[in-house]
Design an enzyme around this catalytic site. Structure first.
Site, PDB file in Angstrom:
ATOM      1  N   HIS A  65      40.742 -35.902 -12.481  1.00 17.49           N
ATOM      2  CA  HIS A  65      40.070 -36.190 -13.752  1.00 17.49           C
ATOM      3  C   HIS A  65      38.558 -36.042 -13.651  1.00 17.49           C
ATOM      4  CE1 HIS A  65      39.644 -40.401 -12.234  1.00 17.49           C
ATOM      5  NE2 HIS A  65      38.582 -40.400 -12.992  1.00 17.49           N
ATOM      6  N   ASP A 109      46.574 -37.499  -9.533  1.00  8.18           N
ATOM      7  CA  ASP A 109      45.139 -37.397  -9.834  1.00  8.18           C
ATOM      8  C   ASP A 109      44.384 -37.010  -8.563  1.00  8.18           C
ATOM      9  OD1 ASP A 109      42.720 -37.560 -11.089  1.00  8.18           O
ATOM     10  OD2 ASP A 109      42.710 -39.743 -11.292  1.00  8.18           O
ATOM     11  N   SER A 204      35.146 -42.682  -9.448  1.00  9.84           N
ATOM     12  CA  SER A 204      36.375 -41.920  -9.348  1.00  9.84           C
ATOM     13  C   SER A 204      36.212 -40.844  -8.282  1.00  9.84           C
ATOM     14  CB  SER A 204      36.633 -41.203 -10.662  1.00  9.84           C
ATOM     15  OG  SER A 204      37.080 -42.107 -11.609  1.00  9.84           O
TER      16      SER A 204
END
Ligand SMILES: *[C@@H]1O[C@H](CO)[C@@H](O)[C@H](O)[C@H]1NC(C)=O
Length: 248
Positions: A65, A109, A204
């Site tokens: 992402h 992810d 992230s």
């Protein structure tokens, strides 16, 4: 409150006060030489940043992402507000998100970034070892996350690399918390809900390091920064990682 991908999300404490998200600390400069700082531009035209980590001289692993345009990787950084001599800034030649990455449930992810050139290994730049395929983390294991996304209670972003220790949880914790968005085969549940301070500090894409190996990748948490959150389970993607590195 909806779970979100923590793409530079400002983690605010639930309610006022006593419990600040403040479990992290600044690390000794260059003590995590695998860390990558990744600025990029999102579909919305805004600038974002993610973390990542060097796994080969010309490959960085991060979260799917974190995909965007104008992606660059900054290695060897401690204070990202200055151009340190140790820094190596390398454009991304190719972003390879996992083909199963699914926006609906945030599964798989994980993304490899092929760099335009090899990083030069120095005291400040060195890859992190991947786990073996039989490497398992279990509830109670204490690991750490590092990143520049670490957030104080006021949503302030640090300019130096931070780290925080987090404890691996039982899958049940995340299965009930992230209904339909947690797959124990491909994710790890991390962060003790009883320790309010121990929240996500990493952007992230940053690594969850257990026993000096890259066990996980920071993926999904709640906007209030409460634990636990989900991490991509790196050992589930080893054959894909090796295949991509070999053929890209
Ligand atoms: C990082 O560098 C900036 C710019 O020189 C400086 O203002 C800041 O204090 C530094 N941060 C830390 C934590 O040393």
């Amino acid at each position: 409150m909806a779970p979100v991908l923590i793409l530079m999300t400002f983690l605010l404490p639930r309610g006022a006060g006593a419990e600040e998200i403040n479990g992290g600390h600044e690390v000794k400069p260059h003590s995590r030489p695998f860390m990558a700082f990744i600025p990029f531009v999102n579909d919305d035209g805004k600038r974002h940043r993610c973390g990542g980590f060097l796994v080969k001289d010309n490959f960085v692993l991060t979260a799917a992402h974190c995909r965007g345009s104008s992606m660059r990787v900054i290695l060897g950084a401690h204070n990202i507000s200055i151009r340190e001599e140790t820094q190596q800034i390398i454009p991304v030649a190719k972003a390879i998100p996992h083909p199963d990455y699914n926006l609906k449930d945030d599964s798989s992810d994980i993304m490899l970034l092929k760099l335009e050139r090899k990083a030069k290994r120095t005291r400040a730049v060195r890859p992190l070892r991947l786990p073996m395929s039989n490497f398992h983390v279990k509830p109670g294991d204490v690991c750490y996350v590092a990143g520049w996304g670490m957030l104080g209670p006021k949503g302030k972003l640090p300019d130096t690399l931070q780290a925080v220790e987090l404890t691996v949880q039982r899958d049940q914790e995340c299965l009930s918390r992230f209904t339909g968005r947690y797959n124990k085969a491909t994710a790890i549940c991390v962060g003790d809900p009883k320790i309010k301070r121990a929240s996500f500090t990493g952007d992230s894409g940053g690594p969850l390091v257990c026993k000096n190996r890259a066990a996980g990748i920071v993926s999904l948490t709640y906007t209030d920064g409460s634990a636990p959150g989900t991490f991509t389970r790196v050992s589930s993607f080893l054959s894909w990682i090796k295949l991509m590195i070999k053929h890209s």
